[in-house]
Design an enzyme around this catalytic site. Structure first.
Site, PDB file in Angstrom:
ATOM      1  N   SER A 253     -18.828  -2.627  -5.499  1.00  0.00           N
ATOM      2  CA  SER A 253     -18.065  -1.671  -6.320  1.00  0.00           C
ATOM      3  C   SER A 253     -18.973  -0.729  -7.097  1.00  0.00           C
ATOM      4  O   SER A 253     -18.494   0.119  -7.837  1.00  0.00           O
ATOM      5  CB  SER A 253     -17.169  -2.427  -7.306  1.00  0.00           C
ATOM      6  OG  SER A 253     -17.942  -3.266  -8.147  1.00  0.00           O
TER       7      SER A 253
ATOM      8  N   ASN B 119     -15.531 -12.100 -14.757  1.00  0.00           N
ATOM      9  CA  ASN B 119     -14.099 -11.825 -14.889  1.00  0.00           C
ATOM     10  C   ASN B 119     -13.745 -11.257 -16.259  1.00  0.00           C
ATOM     11  O   ASN B 119     -13.051 -10.248 -16.371  1.00  0.00           O
ATOM     12  CB  ASN B 119     -13.293 -13.096 -14.629  1.00  0.00           C
ATOM     13  CG  ASN B 119     -13.409 -13.568 -13.187  1.00  0.00           C
ATOM     14  OD1 ASN B 119     -14.026 -12.899 -12.370  1.00  0.00           O
ATOM     15  ND2 ASN B 119     -12.820 -14.715 -12.884  1.00  0.00           N
TER      16      ASN B 119
ATOM     17  N   THR C 285      20.071  26.948 -15.465  1.00  0.00           N
ATOM     18  CA  THR C 285      20.423  25.637 -14.917  1.00  0.00           C
ATOM     19  C   THR C 285      20.642  25.861 -13.428  1.00  0.00           C
ATOM     20  O   THR C 285      21.159  26.915 -13.016  1.00  0.00           O
ATOM     21  CB  THR C 285      21.701  25.040 -15.547  1.00  0.00           C
ATOM     22  OG1 THR C 285      22.811  25.922 -15.306  1.00  0.00           O
ATOM     23  CG2 THR C 285      21.531  24.855 -17.055  1.00  0.00           C
ATOM     24  N   HIS C 286      20.230  24.911 -12.619  1.00  0.00           N
ATOM     25  CA  HIS C 286      20.302  25.051 -11.155  1.00  0.00           C
ATOM     26  C   HIS C 286      19.574  26.307 -10.673  1.00  0.00           C
ATOM     27  O   HIS C 286      19.912  26.876  -9.640  1.00  0.00           O
ATOM     28  CB  HIS C 286      21.760  25.083 -10.679  1.00  0.00           C
ATOM     29  CG  HIS C 286      22.600  23.960 -11.180  1.00  0.00           C
ATOM     30  ND1 HIS C 286      22.601  22.712 -10.605  1.00  0.00           N
ATOM     31  CD2 HIS C 286      23.465  23.889 -12.242  1.00  0.00           C
ATOM     32  CE1 HIS C 286      23.428  21.922 -11.261  1.00  0.00           C
ATOM     33  NE2 HIS C 286      23.955  22.607 -12.264  1.00  0.00           N
TER      34      HIS C 286
ATOM     35  N   ASN D 144      -2.994  35.370  -7.012  1.00  0.00           N
ATOM     36  CA  ASN D 144      -2.374  34.060  -6.821  1.00  0.00           C
ATOM     37  C   ASN D 144      -2.589  33.124  -8.011  1.00  0.00           C
ATOM     38  O   ASN D 144      -3.691  33.066  -8.569  1.00  0.00           O
ATOM     39  CB  ASN D 144      -2.947  33.393  -5.567  1.00  0.00           C
ATOM     40  CG  ASN D 144      -2.742  34.227  -4.322  1.00  0.00           C
ATOM     41  OD1 ASN D 144      -1.724  34.907  -4.180  1.00  0.00           O
ATOM     42  ND2 ASN D 144      -3.704  34.183  -3.417  1.00  0.00           N
TER      43      ASN D 144
ATOM     44  N   GLU E  48      -1.042  26.060  -9.211  1.00  0.00           N
ATOM     45  CA  GLU E  48      -0.700  25.360  -7.979  1.00  0.00           C
ATOM     46  C   GLU E  48      -1.538  24.086  -7.822  1.00  0.00           C
ATOM     47  O   GLU E  48      -1.036  23.057  -7.357  1.00  0.00           O
ATOM     48  CB  GLU E  48      -0.903  26.284  -6.779  1.00  0.00           C
ATOM     49  CG  GLU E  48       0.090  27.438  -6.736  1.00  0.00           C
ATOM     50  CD  GLU E  48      -0.224  28.449  -5.636  1.00  0.00           C
ATOM     51  OE1 GLU E  48      -1.163  28.189  -4.846  1.00  0.00           O
ATOM     52  OE2 GLU E  48       0.459  29.491  -5.571  1.00  0.00           O
TER      53      GLU E  48
ATOM     54  N   TYR F 170      -7.923 -14.156 -11.855  1.00  0.00           N
ATOM     55  CA  TYR F 170      -8.598 -12.998 -11.275  1.00  0.00           C
ATOM     56  C   TYR F 170      -8.604 -13.083  -9.754  1.00  0.00           C
ATOM     57  O   TYR F 170      -8.740 -14.161  -9.169  1.00  0.00           O
ATOM     58  CB  TYR F 170     -10.043 -12.890 -11.781  1.00  0.00           C
ATOM     59  CG  TYR F 170     -10.752 -11.660 -11.246  1.00  0.00           C
ATOM     60  CD1 TYR F 170     -10.562 -10.416 -11.840  1.00  0.00           C
ATOM     61  CD2 TYR F 170     -11.568 -11.742 -10.117  1.00  0.00           C
ATOM     62  CE1 TYR F 170     -11.184  -9.280 -11.333  1.00  0.00           C
ATOM     63  CE2 TYR F 170     -12.191 -10.613  -9.605  1.00  0.00           C
ATOM     64  CZ  TYR F 170     -11.991  -9.386 -10.217  1.00  0.00           C
ATOM     65  OH  TYR F 170     -12.586  -8.268  -9.703  1.00  0.00           O
TER      66      TYR F 170
ATOM     67  N   GLN G   9     -10.509  -5.269  -8.139  1.00  0.00           N
ATOM     68  CA  GLN G   9     -11.621  -4.322  -8.101  1.00  0.00           C
ATOM     69  C   GLN G   9     -11.111  -2.904  -7.836  1.00  0.00           C
ATOM     70  O   GLN G   9     -11.763  -1.921  -8.183  1.00  0.00           O
ATOM     71  CB  GLN G   9     -12.602  -4.733  -7.003  1.00  0.00           C
ATOM     72  CG  GLN G   9     -13.820  -3.834  -6.863  1.00  0.00           C
ATOM     73  CD  GLN G   9     -14.839  -4.427  -5.911  1.00  0.00           C
ATOM     74  OE1 GLN G   9     -15.446  -5.459  -6.191  1.00  0.00           O
ATOM     75  NE2 GLN G   9     -15.007  -3.799  -4.760  1.00  0.00           N
TER      76      GLN G   9
ATOM     77  N   LYS H  64     -10.250   0.370 -10.868  1.00  0.00           N
ATOM     78  CA  LYS H  64     -11.081   1.302 -11.638  1.00  0.00           C
ATOM     79  C   LYS H  64     -11.217   2.691 -11.029  1.00  0.00           C
ATOM     80  O   LYS H  64     -11.108   3.692 -11.736  1.00  0.00           O
ATOM     81  CB  LYS H  64     -12.458   0.668 -11.870  1.00  0.00           C
ATOM     82  CG  LYS H  64     -12.428  -0.440 -12.927  1.00  0.00           C
ATOM     83  CD  LYS H  64     -13.707  -1.208 -12.979  1.00  0.00           C
ATOM     84  CE  LYS H  64     -13.835  -2.214 -11.882  1.00  0.00           C
ATOM     85  NZ  LYS H  64     -12.784  -3.251 -11.884  1.00  0.00           N
TER      86      LYS H  64
END
Length: 460
Positions: free
Chosen positions: A24, A111, A156-157, A286, A291, A318, A323, A326
């Site tokens: 890791s 652990n 709305t909508h 753009n 986006e 554990y 692992q 993270k």
């Protein structure tokens, strides 16, 4: 015998690619500072409790400080052969001070060590998340104050619904981000807990002082169950959940910035600093950064679902599956901090086309509710008023007239309660400022809410 630090009972040696799969260190190197911080607190406690001698504790502590210095100057190199950040640090320490380095691991396990490091890592960065949200909220308040009396269509909508203050719209996102802030604030409570001392899963026989370590690391609480301490990742799930909701809010606003910056809407224009062009179409501008935030939302959701799926079937305590907690958390932390910063920049530098916003409320029927309310104040039952106005809207669509453009004769033909004063009631400005109910869009309300929002930020 295996050459691993844990390899005493092993005779075989895994292939290099197997080690790489299990290692890791490719991502948990980011826990280096926290691992050193936790180890320094742990060795101080070992010395004070007489579990190791004071001299040994000082020697180990000095070696850890040396590694901290090396880390700060970029001199540290980590190895896949040592699997993770914990064994890498221990290996570096052994090279510096010799076999006494092995005494550092007395009374703890990887652990509870990794759980402590992970708690510390998130704990150290949650204040930065809260600070970034606060800066974004301040930007929204500044914009709302500047544009409190700008009128725009409310939707709305995705259809014109009723006129609203643009400041009122901005404050809606202020409230969303306020809830985000409070969620991360609560997240701190469950992050600010010490797992160290739980050892592998059952606690330890050594006379450790967990409160001393908690005080040294500035943890507010200590896990009361050793099984829970090493297997809990709720604090990470809370963080990923909170981050996902935050990204929902950013993504919703990103969608509106993208739409409102189009030729068809032209309500706002993002600055050149937060826009890009086209490789073949010279006229294009753009909203790529909006986006990107919208797109990164999916990655954040995926990280939450990924860790939920990892944790859902794990027996106590554990398991190596954990692992996987993270890398996703690290990436999401980077993503939300960058996304909030980008949003703060986009909003603080964009141009608001107030005239275009207000004009969009004058050639539609978003004041239809105003006419229905007007009739209701004249004693007409609202349902009857609703039907009358609906017929007038239909007539307007057929004749190409808005309600404001219809003659008084035509309006009175629909209902005799309508009088000359109706035209003032039908203006967008009047429609906005009549809505003075708590939480309503009236400009006076908006200004009060800006003051309230400012007080919230000042008291943090």
């Amino acid at each position: 015998m295996s050459d691993k630090l844990w390899g005493g009972r092993f005779t075989g040696k895994a292939a290099e690619w197997v080690d790489e799969f299990g290692a890791s260190i490719g991502f948990d190197y980011r826990l280096a500072e926290e691992d050193l911080e936790g180890s320094l607190a742990h060795v101080k406690m070992l010395g004070q409790q007489g579990i190791i001698s004071v001299e040994e504790a000082e020697q180990i502590s000095a070696g850890l400080h040396d590694i901290q210095a090396d880390l700060g100057t970029g001199k540290v190199e980590f190895s896949v052969a040592n699997e993770d950040i914990h064994l890498n640090i221990e290996s570096l320490l052994t090279k510096k001070i010799g076999p006494v380095a092995g005494k550092l691991h007395t009374g703890r396990s990887r652990n509870d060590q990794v759980a402590t490091d992970f708690h510390l890592w998130v704990k150290h960065r949650l204040p930065a998340v809260k600070e970034a949200i606060t800066e974004l909220q301040q930007t929204l308040l500044d914009l709302a104050k500047k544009h409190a009396d700008v009128i725009m269509p409310g939707y709305t909508h995705m259809q014109h619904a009723q006129p609203i203050s643009y400041g009122h719209y901005l404050l809606a996102y202020f409230e969303m981000f306020q809830r985000d802030f409070e969620r991360f604030e609560f997240n701190e409570k469950h992050t600010n807990m010490l797992p160290l001392g739980a050892a592998a899963l059952a606690g330890t026989t050594f006379p450790i002082d967990r409160q001393l370590v908690a005080d040294e690391l500035d943890f507010d609480a200590i896990y009361h169950n050793s099984l829970d301490a090493v297997s809990d990742r709720d604090f990470a799930l809370e963080f990923l959940s909170n981050a996902s909701i935050l990204m929902v809010h950013l993504s919703r606003m990103a969608e509106e910035l993208i739409l409102w910056g189009t030729y068809e809407f032209n309500y706002i224009e993002l600055s050149d600093n937060f826009s890009t062009g086209s490789s073949i179409m010279p006229q294009k501008k753009n909203a790529d950064f909006a986006e990107l935030v919208r797109g990164k939302t999916g990655h954040v959701f995926g990280s939450l679902m990924g860790l939920l799926t990892v944790m859902k079937g794990l027996p106590l305590a554990y398991n190596k599956d954990m692992q996987e907690d993270k890398a996703a958390t690290f990436e999401v932390m980077d993503t939300i901090l960058a996304s909030v910063k980008v949003f703060t920049g986009m909003l603080s530098t964009m141009t608001v086309h107030a005239d275009r916003m207000e004009a969009a409320t004058k050639d539609d029927f978003s004041n239809a509710t105003e006419l229905a309310d007007y009739l209701a104040t004249k004693g007409v039952p609202f349902r009857q008023a609703h039907a009358v106005v609906g017929e007038l809207v239909l007539k307007g669509i057929q004749t190409g007239q808005t309600l404001n453009e219809m003659s008084l004769v035509d309006l009175q033909a629909a209902d005799s309660h309508i009088e000359e004063d109706v035209y003032e009631e039908l203006t967008s400005k009047a429609a906005v400022n009549r809505r003075t109910s708590l939480g309503g869009t009236a400009v006076a309300n908006v200004l009060k809410e800006i003051s309230r929002g400012q007080e919230l930020l000042v008291t943090r």
